[in-house]
Each structure stands twice: as C-alpha cells, then as structure tokens.
Design a protein around this motif. Structure first.
Motif, PDB file in Angstrom:
ATOM      1  N   CYS A  41     -10.489  38.379  22.322  1.00  0.00           N
ATOM      2  CA  CYS A  41     -10.175  39.710  22.832  1.00  0.00           C
ATOM      3  C   CYS A  41      -8.669  39.943  22.825  1.00  0.00           C
ATOM      4  N   LEU A  42      -7.925  38.967  23.319  1.00  0.00           N
ATOM      5  CA  LEU A  42      -6.467  39.061  23.355  1.00  0.00           C
ATOM      6  C   LEU A  42      -5.894  39.138  21.939  1.00  0.00           C
ATOM      7  N   ARG A  43      -6.417  38.316  21.058  1.00  0.00           N
ATOM      8  CA  ARG A  43      -5.904  38.244  19.687  1.00  0.00           C
ATOM      9  C   ARG A  43      -6.103  39.575  18.974  1.00  0.00           C
ATOM     10  N   TYR A  44      -7.302  40.174  19.074  1.00  0.00           N
ATOM     11  CA  TYR A  44      -7.564  41.405  18.358  1.00  0.00           C
ATOM     12  C   TYR A  44      -6.888  42.608  19.021  1.00  0.00           C
ATOM     13  N   GLU A  45      -6.624  42.538  20.313  1.00  0.00           N
ATOM     14  CA  GLU A  45      -5.869  43.583  20.981  1.00  0.00           C
ATOM     15  C   GLU A  45      -4.425  43.600  20.474  1.00  0.00           C
ATOM     16  N   LEU A  46      -3.869  42.393  20.313  1.00  0.00           N
ATOM     17  CA  LEU A  46      -2.467  42.292  19.858  1.00  0.00           C
ATOM     18  C   LEU A  46      -2.309  42.711  18.401  1.00  0.00           C
TER      19      LEU A  46
END
Length: 447
Positions: free
Chosen positions: A441-446
């Motif tokens: 989730c964090l990776r694709y948000e960034l």
C-alpha cells in the motif's frame, strides 16, 4: 569384453590432463566422488575410488552420477571421459538391470570420443541380448539414434539410421514401424535435416500410416530452428487443416521458441496475439521462450548491481522497439499467475520453479501488482503468510547459487520488502500477510 582394470587403464591413458568442477545436478555424494577423481593422477587409485563409490552408494546415486557424465549438455564436457569406467563397474553391481537408454547414451558418447572398439562392443552386446525380442531391439536402435542426434555425431547417427531404415522395410509390425518413423523424423530434425524429415512423413502416408502431431511438430520446429519460417508456417497450416491436430500451448511454445532464437520479436507478437484471440493459454514455457529473446532485460539481470526496473511501468518505460512490444503483449494478462500462484486464508504462495531468470523477473512484477490488488479487495481475505518459492540452487550451474533466488533477494532489498529468506528453508522468502499488505500500500501510494 575387456576386464575392468584394462578398460580403466586404456581410458586413463586417453583422459585429458585437466581439472574440472562438477555440475549441480549431482547429489552431494556424487560431487564428492568426482572431486576426488579429479585430484588423482593414478589409474589404480581411480579404479579403487570407482569401486568403493559404486559399492557404498545407493543405486539412485550411482545411476544419477552416470547420467550426469553421459549428458551432452554438461558444462564440463571432459567429465564424460569418466562414464565408461563407471558404467563398467556399475554393470557388475548385483542391483544393476540392463537399461537400453543408458547403453545407447554411453555408446553414442564413446563413438563421439572416437572409442570405436568400445562402441562396437556395446552394440554387439545389446544386439545379442535383444535379438530374440524384435520390439526391444528396435527400441534400442531408436534410443541409439536419439542419443547420436543429441551428441551431434554424424557417423553414429548414420549407422543407427541405416539399421532403422532397413527395419522399416523388413518388419511387418505396425507398432515397430510407427516407433521407428517417430524417432527417425525427430532425429533428422535434431540433426538439422528437416527437409528429409518431411519427406519421411510423406513416406509414412504412402505406407498407410497417418503421422501424429509429434512428427509434424518435430518438422515444424526443425524448420523454425533453422530460420526457415515459410516452411514452418506451411507445416502449421497443414496441421490446422486436419481437425485432429490442435494448435495448442505446446505447439505455440515451439513456434515462439524458434522465433525467439532468431530475435523475430514481431513474429512473436503476432503469435502471442493469435494465442490470446484463440483462447490458447500462456504457460511457464511461453514466458521462458519470450523473455529469453529479450536482450535488454537479460543484460540487466546478468549484473544485478547495475540496477533494473522494479515495476511494470518502469520496465515499459525502459524498453524500446520491437522488444518493448513483445514484452507488453506477454504481460498484458496476469493469467499466468493462476498457474504459479496459490491463495487461501493461511498462505499466499508464488512458486517460481520452472521459470527462467527473465520470466521469473516478469512474473514477480505481475505478482506484486496482483498482490496489491487482492490485498485491497474485500473479496479476498488477508493470508496469514506470504511465501515466494525460488529454490535453493540445487539445479543451478553452481550448486547453492540460484540466479532466481539472487534476483528475488535483490528485488526485495531494493524495494525494502518485509519478505526475507526463510530460516527453515533458504529457498523461500516469507513474511506476514498484513506486513506485505502495508508495504505494498505504501509503495504504490508513493509511486
């Protein structure tokens, strides 16, 4: 037949004087055995090592080691000089059963090495043993033809081919004729003689024997491997005209493989589109055939320290020309994940066994996107554990150094993934399902 000691002495006198390393397909016991042989310069000591190895090893270990030495694809061809004395000792073991394939492989190897006396002795032994069993004798010569074709031995191939050709005209058995045609056609194609193989297929029809998909695929692949694509496509058309022959995933992968050999990316694109439109599923071999033909991807994966794209978007941005088109066509669907991915409440597992380095990389990128989608979809429960199985390198060129494992490790490190090498199984990467969800989730948000 010569005695064991005399055979060993003759072999030792002809043996190249150089060291070697052992291929990883061997067992650890087989590796240790060959390593000891490599360090000795005394024939009697070698004889004792072989005798002790066969005496103390399980049947499977002895035969695996022999098969390793007989393989024409060994990365250390001079290892094969050990096959003859080892076979001689194995043949004396109480558990040994005469095996036509092993003998055929050994005979073809001896012929290629120029040891014609030993070659002829093996053939005479086989003929004498099988002369009253016509099917078994025919099968032995079929295996011999196949072994010679794998070794690329023109002399031995012609000897076996001549015998089988005579058998076609003298045998009244339909079973024998079919088997002989099957091996003769595939053998000619392996020797880069597909035109003769196609003539043989026509001869089958004249004799009232309808060729199978195997013969037609062999001819098709034989033409394609030589870059004779008009002939390949002509054979494909012939197969399509006959309703009993399906252009399935196996056949499609063979076509893709030949296009890939010659870097014909646009032909690969056409064929992938044809597969998709016809409902022919992509398989692991499909991914292997296509990815192996992509030089930009493979160059990046050879030296992982040079950096490589860590998402499909980055990958597409870094590819150019026809290579970019064929990769986009290949990864346009994530259906391959159904073959390599398992998902339930306890575990989400990706199994990379069977995938080559390039295809493992592409599947990993697809898997990461699919994991992100599922972990954020209420229709899917979050698994307790996420596992990536890449193997520990038992079958790699260097035992224990799996290129796929090194690739996955580099990807996980660069992406700061919670997936780490499993302490219980160093061929797997593991993490808690919730940790993977939060990370993605964090990776694709960034991004």
């Amino acid at each position: 037949m010569m005695t064991t000691s005399l055979q060993l002495q003759l072999w030792w006198n002809q043996r190249p004087n150089r060291g070697f390393t052992v291929e990883s397909t061997l067992t650890k016991q087989g590796q240790r055995f060959l390593t000891k042989l490599a360090t000795s310069g005394d024939a009697s000591y070698i004889n004792n090592l072989i005798r002790r190895f066969v005496h103390s090893s399980p049947k499977s270990v002895s035969l695996t080691t022999l098969s390793h030495l007989l393989s024409p694809s060994t990365s250390q061809p001079h290892l094969s000089s050990l096959a003859f004395p080892l076979y001689t000792r194995i043949a004396e073991a109480p558990w040994f059963s005469w095996n036509p394939k092993i003998v055929a492989d050994l005979a073809a190897l001896l012929d290629k090495q120029g040891q014609h006396e030993a070659f002829e002795a093996l053939i005479c032994e086989a003929t004498s043993k099988l002369e009253s069993r016509s099917r078994d004798l025919a099968l032995f010569y079929c295996k011999l033809l196949e072994s010679h074709s794998k070794q690329g031995s023109e002399r031995g191939f012609e000897i076996a081919y001549s015998y089988l050709n005579q058998l076609l005209h003298s045998s009244s058995s339909v079973y024998i004729k079919r088997r002989v045609y099957e091996y003769m056609v595939s053998g000619l194609c392996a020797m880069d003689r597909p035109r003769e193989a196609e003539e043989l297929v026509e001869d089958m029809r004249i004799k009232g024997l309808e060729p199978s998909a195997f013969e037609l695929r062999s001819v098709m692949y034989g033409y394609g491997r030589l870059g004779l694509f008009e002939d390949l496509e002509r054979i494909v058309d012939q197969m399509e005209e006959r309703e009993e022959f399906d252009i399935d995933t196996v056949c499609s992968n063979m076509v893709l493989s030949t296009y890939g050999i010659h870097g014909e990316h646009m032909k690969m694109v056409y064929w992938l589109q044809r597969m998709r439109n016809s409902g022919i599923p992509f398989s692991i071999r499909t991914y292997n055939s296509v990815s192996n033909s992509c030089p930009t991807i493979m160059r990046k994966l050879v030296d992982l320290r040079g950096g490589f794209p860590l998402s499909i978007a980055e990958l597409n941005a870094g590819l150019e020309g026809n290579e970019a088109i064929v990769v986009r066509e290949l990864i346009g669907s994530s259906a391959i994940l159904e073959e390599v991915m398992v998902w339930d409440s306890k575990q989400a597992k990706l199994d990379l066994h069977g995938l080559h380095l390039g295809s493992s990389y592409l599947v990993m990128l697809l898997w990461l996107e699919e994991m992100h989608r599922r972990l954020n979809d209420s229709n899917y429960s979050i698994p307790a554990e996420v596992v990536v199985v890449c193997g520990s390198g038992k079958h790699s060129n260097v035992r224990g150094e799996s290129p796929v494992k090194m690739l996955v490790k580099e990807m996980m490190v660069n992406m700061r993934s919670p997936l780490k090498i499993d302490r219980k199984n160093n061929g797997c990467f593991v993490a808690k399902g919730k940790a993977v969800r939060d990370w993605l989730c964090l990776r694709y948000e960034l991004s």
